[in-house]
Design a protein around this motif. Structure first.
Motif, PDB file in Angstrom:
ATOM      1  N   CYS A 399       0.825  -1.214   0.000  1.00  0.00           N
ATOM      2  CA  CYS A 399       0.000   0.000   0.000  1.00  0.00           C
ATOM      3  C   CYS A 399       0.863   1.269   0.000  1.00  0.00           C
ATOM      4  O   CYS A 399       0.312   2.378  -0.085  1.00  0.00           O
ATOM      5  CB  CYS A 399      -0.914   0.029   1.230  1.00  0.00           C
ATOM      6  SG  CYS A 399      -2.226  -1.193   1.207  1.00  0.00           S
ATOM      7  N   THR A 476     -10.212  -2.692  -0.606  1.00  0.00           N
ATOM      8  CA  THR A 476     -10.467  -1.252  -0.714  1.00  0.00           C
ATOM      9  C   THR A 476     -11.966  -0.984  -0.713  1.00  0.00           C
ATOM     10  O   THR A 476     -12.733  -1.679  -1.391  1.00  0.00           O
ATOM     11  CB  THR A 476      -9.843  -0.669  -1.993  1.00  0.00           C
ATOM     12  OG1 THR A 476     -10.495  -1.250  -3.126  1.00  0.00           O
ATOM     13  CG2 THR A 476      -8.368  -0.970  -2.084  1.00  0.00           C
ATOM     14  N   TYR A 710      -6.405  -4.339  -2.893  1.00  0.00           N
ATOM     15  CA  TYR A 710      -5.527  -3.232  -3.244  1.00  0.00           C
ATOM     16  C   TYR A 710      -4.269  -3.731  -3.964  1.00  0.00           C
ATOM     17  O   TYR A 710      -3.518  -4.554  -3.437  1.00  0.00           O
ATOM     18  CB  TYR A 710      -5.121  -2.445  -1.994  1.00  0.00           C
ATOM     19  CG  TYR A 710      -4.366  -1.173  -2.333  1.00  0.00           C
ATOM     20  CD1 TYR A 710      -5.051   0.002  -2.596  1.00  0.00           C
ATOM     21  CD2 TYR A 710      -2.983  -1.168  -2.444  1.00  0.00           C
ATOM     22  CE1 TYR A 710      -4.373   1.164  -2.935  1.00  0.00           C
ATOM     23  CE2 TYR A 710      -2.298  -0.021  -2.787  1.00  0.00           C
ATOM     24  CZ  TYR A 710      -3.000   1.144  -3.028  1.00  0.00           C
ATOM     25  OH  TYR A 710      -2.330   2.280  -3.373  1.00  0.00           O
TER      26      TYR A 710
END
Length: 791
Positions: A399, A476, A710
């Motif tokens: 991330c 997400t 993600y």
């Protein structure tokens, strides 16, 4: 036995076959080899005892002078080239085969009776033990008076019988060769010889008969029992126990022709009720926060309790708004790296807060949303090399997280490096740490306004999920999904302003986050957050808070209901009459129904109404999938399903009766969320719609689900962009569905039933088993008791 010239032979043979271990104790031989030797001596005797004198002369028992010389010949080395041949004696095998070939036409009798050679007590006075053939064999080795001997007489079926016995001897059990001497003294070691007495070993062969002796029924029935064992299938050769893995993989499991198959019609897409039109929804969650923070600043938002159950702090909506503004301003304007802002809108920020501090977590979460940053809530790392933190480190690295928010107290408890800074955790990217207690934040100028206003398509937050392989991924959730989820939950649960909700769950993720941090703010609710450390000390604490705060809703798991049941004795002043919804967040687990039923039985007399209990089903990917509504909100009455576990193991729904032990009773988890479409598809291969009596994976099409894993495009497409199709291959919708990872079906009244999770699905052969149900079975089995067949 007492042939002319050999008066002591019976005694020697007797010793040899009662105590084979004592005779062979000086040799380096395994129990199996000793047994094989003993057995082949028996077979040789069986073959030659009743033949003409010339053959007997050839095989006459050696005298004392020959005994020592004869022994080594029996110990010929065995071939070692194949596994299943190593317990076989070639000398004896060849002798037996030669005898069989020479006297192929001879007829020999089947065994009928045995008699002692040395002990002359009547056989009629002895009752054989009523045991299996194996224990009988061990007994026969311990009692000198049980040996038998006989010349063989004619019988028509002897050759196949002997063939079977000879083949079985190479894999027979060695139990009988480990018997001990009854008197405790080692016996003299007599020489092995080709003519030997018969004995029953491991239930594979029976003693040979004595001719002309009256048959005793009790002895004969036991012999018959031993003979019956010969009719059983012989054990497979030794090598068949060792199959290479690749051979097992190549073997295709053949389906059981009698297995149940789904017979219903094809299911259709189930549409949830539409989201209410005309309701004055706020345009975004942050707009709702600003509204309540400025118009109702003194309204309580969140109350935190200590481990003694006392309220240590109540966060008002005014304080939540002002603190979140301070944090947003500090994050965007006061953090620099090389004279440039450290953070830009859309950057990810880790939230590291303990489960005992919901207030600072809430400030950190809304501060990030106001600054257009993406919060990534994680657990507090306990040690530098914490195994679970490595996977979290992978998530943080993927991330691109460079900053972690925490509190002063939490930071002091983190492992430190020698410089005094927070230590670098194994597998984690380099992080800067920001303490967000009030004194560390900067008050923004009056003309400063946060950038975030409307609910757009951008990512609102990332929730971590650990898969069954142990890998951690981030799901997400967009601003639009977050707003849609809050609206759907508000409509499904009938939330209203100023209601009080008690929350026992983890407020950083799942239902604890959706109800206790997000939807509550949209509706200006008051959440009483109960730390789990308090629940461990006082399992009744959540019930006491429902009672003292007159809470209208409570958010628990079935474990909390279970432990409060065990602790409720002696409590008289407890009333649950204020509750209109008791939301069971893990209502889809197989054991939750027993906790719900038991809890209702005890607390119904204390004001709890049956319709208040509302199980729900959710997953990190799809968020809330279904929740039971109370009747006053238009929900149908609750239902149970008693299902055959055998049918479930084939993925088929078959209603059964509750009296059986091989059934699984499940409860409904309510109706699908407003504004959602749901269908059930096959677990493997192309996502075809299931039949009405078939278990499949539940899929959801809604604006209130997660949007992606993600940074992982491949698995995102397979989970978040599934296109269910009919049996003819036509898509059921022009919009993609999200796989929930929940296994279940749609029941009567359009109620959703969940029987397990894809992560907990174990396929053995062609049958499916649910890991949750195996856990429930193991928990239900007390020591010294047994697991019921069928569970």
């Amino acid at each position: 036995w007492k042939q002319p010239g050999c008066p002591s032979v019976g005694k020697q043979v007797n010793k040899l076959f009662i105590h084979p271990m004592e005779y062979y104790s000086t040799k380096e031989m395994s129990c199996q080899e000793i047994e094989a030797n003993c057995l082949h001596k028996i077979f040789l005797q069986n073959c030659v005892a009743g033949v003409d004198p010339s053959l007997q002369a050839e095989n006459r028992i050696p005298g004392p002078s020959q005994t020592t010389a004869a022994a080594p010949k029996q110990q010929k080395p065995r071939p070692t080239n194949s596994r299943d041949e190593r317990f076989r004696s070639d000398v004896h095998t060849e002798a037996v085969q030669a005898a069989l070939a020479k006297y192929k036409e001879r007829k020999m009798p089947m065994p009928s009776k045995r008699r002692s050679v040395l002990v002359h007590s009547s056989v009629e006075t002895y009752t054989p033990p009523d045991t299996s053939s194996a224990s009988e064999d061990e007994g026969s080795l311990r009692r000198p008076g049980r040996l038998t001997s006989t010349p063989l007489q004619s019988h028509s079926n002897v050759e196949p019988w002997l063939d079977r016995v000879i083949q079985g001897s190479s894999t027979s059990s060695s139990a009988s060769s480990t018997s001990s001497h009854p008197g405790g003294r080692p016996a003299a070691a007599p020489s092995p010889h080709p003519i030997s007495g018969g004995m029953a070993t491991s239930g594979l062969i029976a003693p040979l008969p004595l001719a002309g002796v009256p048959v005793n029924s009790r002895v004969s029935s036991k012999i018959q029992q031993l003979l019956n064992t010969l009719k059983r299938p012989k054990r497979p050769p030794l090598k068949e126990f060792f199959v290479d893995d690749f051979e097992e993989l190549l073997e295709v499991q053949q389906p059981d022709p009698n297995q149940p198959k789904p017979e219903g019609s094809q299911t259709a897409v189930l549409k949830g009720e539409p989201l209410a039109v005309g309701t004055a929804w706020p345009p975004s969650l942050l707009a709702a926060l600003q509204r309540w923070g400025t118009t109702q600043p003194k309204a309580p938002c969140l109350t935190a309790l200590d481990t003694a159950g006392k309220a240590i702090y109540t966060l008002t909506y005014g304080k939540l708004w002002s603190r979140s503004l301070k944090l947003a301003y500090t994050l965007l304007n006061k953090l620099t790296s090389k004279n440039e802002p450290l953070l830009k809108p859309g950057d990810r920020v880790a939230l590291v807060f303990p489960n005992s501090d919901p207030v600072m977590f809430m400030v950190g979460f809304y501060g990030c949303l106001l600054a257009e940053l993406v919060p990534v809530p994680i657990e507090v790392p306990l040690t530098r090399k914490d195994a679970g933190s490595q996977q979290v480190g992978f998530l943080l690295g993927s991330c691109g997280v460079a900053l972690a928010l925490t509190t002063d107290a939490c930071q002091k408890g983190l492992p430190k490096a020698q410089t005094g800074e927070v230590a670098a955790f194994k597998g984690w990217p380099p992080l800067a740490w920001l303490v967000i207690d009030g004194k560390h934040l900067t008050k923004p100028p009056k003309d400063w306004h946060p950038p975030a206003r409307d609910a757009g398509a951008g990512t609102a937050y990332i929730e971590y999920k650990t898969s069954k392989e142990g890998s951690t991924v981030g799901v997400t959730v967009s601003h639009a999904s977050l707003l849609a989820q809050c609206r759907a939950l508000t409509q499904a649960c009938g939330y209203s302003e100023a209601e009080t909700l008690t929350n026992v769950l983890d407020f950083k993720r799942d239902a604890g986050l959706w109800h206790g941090v997000l939807t509550s703010v949209m509706n200006r609710m008051h959440v009483v957050s109960i730390p789990y450390a308090l629940m461990k000390v006082n399992p009744l604490s959540w019930i006491q808070k429902v009672c003292s705060y007159k809470a209208r809703a409570a958010l628990v798991k079935s474990r909390d209901m279970h432990w409060s049941l065990l602790a409720q004795r002696g409590q008289r002043d407890v009333s649950l009459s204020s509750l209109r919804m008791l939301i069971v967040a893990d209502g889809a687990n197989p054991w939750s129904i027993s906790s719900c039923d038991a809890f209702l039985n005890v607390f119904q007399s204390r004001g709890l109404r049956p319709e208040v209990i509302c199980p729900c089903a959710s997953s990190p990917e799809a968020l809330t999938v279904a929740i039971r509504r109370p009747p006053d909100l238009g929900g149908p009455p609750p239902r149970k399903a008693v299902l055959s576990m055998s049918g479930l193991s084939f993925g088929v729904i078959r209603v059964d009766t509750e009296e059986k032990l091989s059934v699984l009773t499940v409860q409904d988890v309510g109706q699908v969320l407003p504004g959602a479409d749901v269908c059930v598809v096959k677990v493997e291969g192309t996502p075809y719609l299931c039949k009405t009596d078939e278990v499949g994976e539940i899929c959801v099409n809604s604006s209130a689900t997660g949007t992606a894993y993600y940074g992982l495009l491949g698995i995102t497409k397979s989970v978040f962009e599934t296109v269910p199709v009919t049996a003819g291959g036509a898509p059921v919708s022009d919009r993609p569905f999200t796989r929930t990872g929940l296994l279940g079906f749609i029941g009567p009244d359009n109620l959703v039933f969940v029987v397990g999770k894809l992560d907990g699905l174990m396929v053995v052969g062609v049958r499916r088993h649910n890991a949750d149900d195996i856990v429930a079975t193991a928990l239900a089995v007390e020591p010294m008791k047994f697991v019921y067949r069928g569970r």
